[in-house]
Design a protein around this motif. Sequence first.
Motif, PDB file in Angstrom:
ATOM      1  N   ALA A  18       0.870  -1.173   0.000  1.00  0.00           N
ATOM      2  CA  ALA A  18       0.000   0.000   0.000  1.00  0.00           C
ATOM      3  C   ALA A  18       0.905   1.222   0.000  1.00  0.00           C
ATOM      4  O   ALA A  18       2.017   1.170   0.522  1.00  0.00           O
ATOM      5  N   GLU A  19       0.434   2.311  -0.578  1.00  0.00           N
ATOM      6  CA  GLU A  19       1.291   3.487  -0.722  1.00  0.00           C
ATOM      7  C   GLU A  19       0.784   4.679   0.080  1.00  0.00           C
ATOM      8  O   GLU A  19      -0.360   5.098  -0.076  1.00  0.00           O
ATOM      9  N   GLN A  20       1.668   5.200   0.934  1.00  0.00           N
ATOM     10  CA  GLN A  20       1.436   6.525   1.499  1.00  0.00           C
ATOM     11  C   GLN A  20       2.196   7.518   0.630  1.00  0.00           C
ATOM     12  O   GLN A  20       3.136   7.144  -0.074  1.00  0.00           O
ATOM     13  N   ALA A  21       1.809   8.776   0.667  1.00  0.00           N
ATOM     14  CA  ALA A  21       2.344   9.733  -0.302  1.00  0.00           C
ATOM     15  C   ALA A  21       3.839   9.967  -0.135  1.00  0.00           C
ATOM     16  O   ALA A  21       4.607   9.903  -1.108  1.00  0.00           O
ATOM     17  N   THR A  22       4.290  10.232   1.098  1.00  0.00           N
ATOM     18  CA  THR A  22       5.693  10.528   1.375  1.00  0.00           C
ATOM     19  C   THR A  22       6.099   9.830   2.667  1.00  0.00           C
ATOM     20  O   THR A  22       5.264   9.217   3.346  1.00  0.00           O
ATOM     21  N   ALA A  23       7.350   9.970   3.034  1.00  0.00           N
ATOM     22  CA  ALA A  23       7.830   9.373   4.285  1.00  0.00           C
ATOM     23  C   ALA A  23       7.248  10.065   5.510  1.00  0.00           C
ATOM     24  O   ALA A  23       7.357   9.550   6.622  1.00  0.00           O
ATOM     25  N   PHE A  24       6.618  11.239   5.321  1.00  0.00           N
ATOM     26  CA  PHE A  24       6.068  11.993   6.440  1.00  0.00           C
ATOM     27  C   PHE A  24       4.545  11.998   6.432  1.00  0.00           C
ATOM     28  O   PHE A  24       3.930  12.712   7.218  1.00  0.00           O
ATOM     29  N   SER A  25       3.942  11.196   5.566  1.00  0.00           N
ATOM     30  CA  SER A  25       2.481  11.106   5.514  1.00  0.00           C
ATOM     31  C   SER A  25       1.986  10.139   6.583  1.00  0.00           C
ATOM     32  O   SER A  25       2.697   9.217   6.986  1.00  0.00           O
ATOM     33  N   THR A  26       0.758  10.316   7.015  1.00  0.00           N
ATOM     34  CA  THR A  26       0.198   9.437   8.047  1.00  0.00           C
ATOM     35  C   THR A  26      -1.027   8.667   7.563  1.00  0.00           C
ATOM     36  O   THR A  26      -1.609   7.905   8.330  1.00  0.00           O
ATOM     37  N   ASP A  27      -1.393   8.844   6.298  1.00  0.00           N
ATOM     38  CA  ASP A  27      -2.539   8.134   5.730  1.00  0.00           C
ATOM     39  C   ASP A  27      -2.050   7.044   4.798  1.00  0.00           C
ATOM     40  O   ASP A  27      -1.214   7.292   3.918  1.00  0.00           O
ATOM     41  N   ILE A  28      -2.557   5.819   4.998  1.00  0.00           N
ATOM     42  CA  ILE A  28      -2.180   4.672   4.164  1.00  0.00           C
ATOM     43  C   ILE A  28      -3.447   4.152   3.492  1.00  0.00           C
ATOM     44  O   ILE A  28      -4.162   3.304   4.038  1.00  0.00           O
ATOM     45  N   LEU A  34       1.681 -14.490   9.348  1.00  0.00           N
ATOM     46  CA  LEU A  34       1.422 -13.105   8.963  1.00  0.00           C
ATOM     47  C   LEU A  34       2.654 -12.282   9.302  1.00  0.00           C
ATOM     48  O   LEU A  34       3.153 -12.327  10.430  1.00  0.00           O
ATOM     49  N   CYS A  35       3.127 -11.531   8.323  1.00  0.00           N
ATOM     50  CA  CYS A  35       4.257 -10.630   8.529  1.00  0.00           C
ATOM     51  C   CYS A  35       3.704  -9.225   8.736  1.00  0.00           C
ATOM     52  O   CYS A  35       3.058  -8.666   7.844  1.00  0.00           O
ATOM     53  N   ILE A  36       3.962  -8.629   9.894  1.00  0.00           N
ATOM     54  CA  ILE A  36       3.304  -7.370  10.269  1.00  0.00           C
ATOM     55  C   ILE A  36       4.102  -6.132   9.873  1.00  0.00           C
ATOM     56  O   ILE A  36       3.664  -5.001  10.142  1.00  0.00           O
ATOM     57  N   GLY A  37       5.245  -6.298   9.230  1.00  0.00           N
ATOM     58  CA  GLY A  37       6.025  -5.136   8.816  1.00  0.00           C
ATOM     59  C   GLY A  37       7.286  -5.577   8.123  1.00  0.00           C
ATOM     60  O   GLY A  37       7.768  -6.702   8.328  1.00  0.00           O
ATOM     61  N   PRO A  56       1.702  -7.873   3.980  1.00  0.00           N
ATOM     62  CA  PRO A  56       1.350  -6.511   3.601  1.00  0.00           C
ATOM     63  C   PRO A  56       2.494  -5.566   3.949  1.00  0.00           C
ATOM     64  O   PRO A  56       3.068  -5.647   5.041  1.00  0.00           O
ATOM     65  N   VAL A  57       2.825  -4.685   3.027  1.00  0.00           N
ATOM     66  CA  VAL A  57       3.966  -3.781   3.188  1.00  0.00           C
ATOM     67  C   VAL A  57       3.515  -2.370   2.841  1.00  0.00           C
ATOM     68  O   VAL A  57       2.647  -2.184   1.985  1.00  0.00           O
ATOM     69  N   VAL A  58       4.107  -1.371   3.485  1.00  0.00           N
ATOM     70  CA  VAL A  58       3.817   0.019   3.127  1.00  0.00           C
ATOM     71  C   VAL A  58       4.999   0.586   2.357  1.00  0.00           C
ATOM     72  O   VAL A  58       6.159   0.363   2.716  1.00  0.00           O
ATOM     73  N   ASN A  59       4.715   1.274   1.269  1.00  0.00           N
ATOM     74  CA  ASN A  59       5.713   1.978   0.464  1.00  0.00           C
ATOM     75  C   ASN A  59       5.367   3.457   0.401  1.00  0.00           C
ATOM     76  O   ASN A  59       4.246   3.856   0.736  1.00  0.00           O
ATOM     77  N   CYS A  60       6.311   4.252  -0.075  1.00  0.00           N
ATOM     78  CA  CYS A  60       6.071   5.681  -0.302  1.00  0.00           C
ATOM     79  C   CYS A  60       5.910   5.918  -1.796  1.00  0.00           C
ATOM     80  O   CYS A  60       6.752   5.491  -2.596  1.00  0.00           O
ATOM     81  N   ALA A  61       4.851   6.597  -2.171  1.00  0.00           N
ATOM     82  CA  ALA A  61       4.558   6.833  -3.586  1.00  0.00           C
ATOM     83  C   ALA A  61       5.630   7.677  -4.262  1.00  0.00           C
ATOM     84  O   ALA A  61       5.807   7.590  -5.482  1.00  0.00           O
ATOM     85  N   ASP A  62       6.348   8.490  -3.489  1.00  0.00           N
ATOM     86  CA  ASP A  62       7.383   9.339  -4.093  1.00  0.00           C
ATOM     87  C   ASP A  62       8.719   8.628  -4.263  1.00  0.00           C
ATOM     88  O   ASP A  62       9.705   9.235  -4.682  1.00  0.00           O
ATOM     89  N   GLY A  63       8.766   7.326  -3.959  1.00  0.00           N
ATOM     90  CA  GLY A  63       9.974   6.543  -4.163  1.00  0.00           C
ATOM     91  C   GLY A  63      10.892   6.443  -2.965  1.00  0.00           C
ATOM     92  O   GLY A  63      11.872   5.689  -2.992  1.00  0.00           O
ATOM     93  N   THR A  64      10.610   7.175  -1.884  1.00  0.00           N
ATOM     94  CA  THR A  64      11.426   7.073  -0.677  1.00  0.00           C
ATOM     95  C   THR A  64      11.292   5.677  -0.085  1.00  0.00           C
ATOM     96  O   THR A  64      10.191   5.149   0.037  1.00  0.00           O
TER      97      THR A  64
END
Length: 322
Positions: A52-62, A145-148, A93-101
């Motif tokens: 799933a992508e959050q916008a930047t490394a400083f965003s809080t919405d996923i 389940l891998c949590i992070g 499930p993994v979180v990524n940053c949409a800006d490539g960070t």
Amino acid sequence: MTTLIERLGEPVCGMTWGWVGTRGTWATPAASDSMARMAEHAVTWTAIAYAAEQATAFSTDIPFDREPTVTDDEIVWAIRQAKSLGMKVVLKPVVNCADGTWRAHIGFFDWDVPNEPSWSDWFASYRTFILHAGRLAQAEGCEMLCIGCEMVRADSQEAHWRRLIADVREVYDGLVTYNCDKYQEDHVTWWDAVDVISSSGYYPITKWKQQLDRIERVVAASAKPFFFMEAGCPSRTGSPDLPNDWALPGEPSGAEQLRYYEAMLQACRARPWVGGLMLWDWPADLYDAADAAENDDYCPYGKPAGDYLRGAYTAWAEETKR
């Protein structure tokens, strides 16, 4: 200490499938064929991995329910497909940053500050994402389940992780693991909260003994089972010395990938506490075998490492039965 192989009755002869989980690329004939080709390599466990992508490394919405992330239906399809082929499943499930960070750099002030993005805000969103995955894993009978994954700056947020894990256990009753980044195994302070320690083992080909010695001390101190949730090497010149660099310049080389696989498997199989490998990685849209010699990515399909892997995984599994 009970090793993971003792607990499971088998090593994790694994491969990550489907990354990054782009919507529309799963639940297709090509994806079905890809997973079948993977299973033919004596792969008995797979990590169904998606971001799933959050916008930047400083965003809080996923916003995990939006594109480009795969849909719930696609995730369920992948789990059921893997199980129909006889594989056990780690849902990842993994979180990524949409800006490539890189996700390791996601971070906020150490303490919450009014009107600033905070760890509390981020973990609230991340909790929703992970619990949703946990419910899917429970409903579909995933074994783990891998949590992070590789959340280096977040690793220090011990209280948040402990609360998240407690909440996960309310919705999922399988094994819970966390995939720390390379060199971080001895920096996570909350290993006692998970069932299985796992890490990304992208260690230089000449450093496996040294790094396994270091990780062994962590495993012994925690008395927790361990395996490598990620490990592997591109089929490219230079990559055995820096296997985590997917963009390292070099020429396609199946021989170099094979050399790394041989060293990695030999080192890991010599340590009974290493419960297995979840190799990186096998795409949902697999290249043609005829093009394998020119493919310089991590997937071993059609390459010398693929043939070696089939034999090595088979031998590891058979050795466990004796």
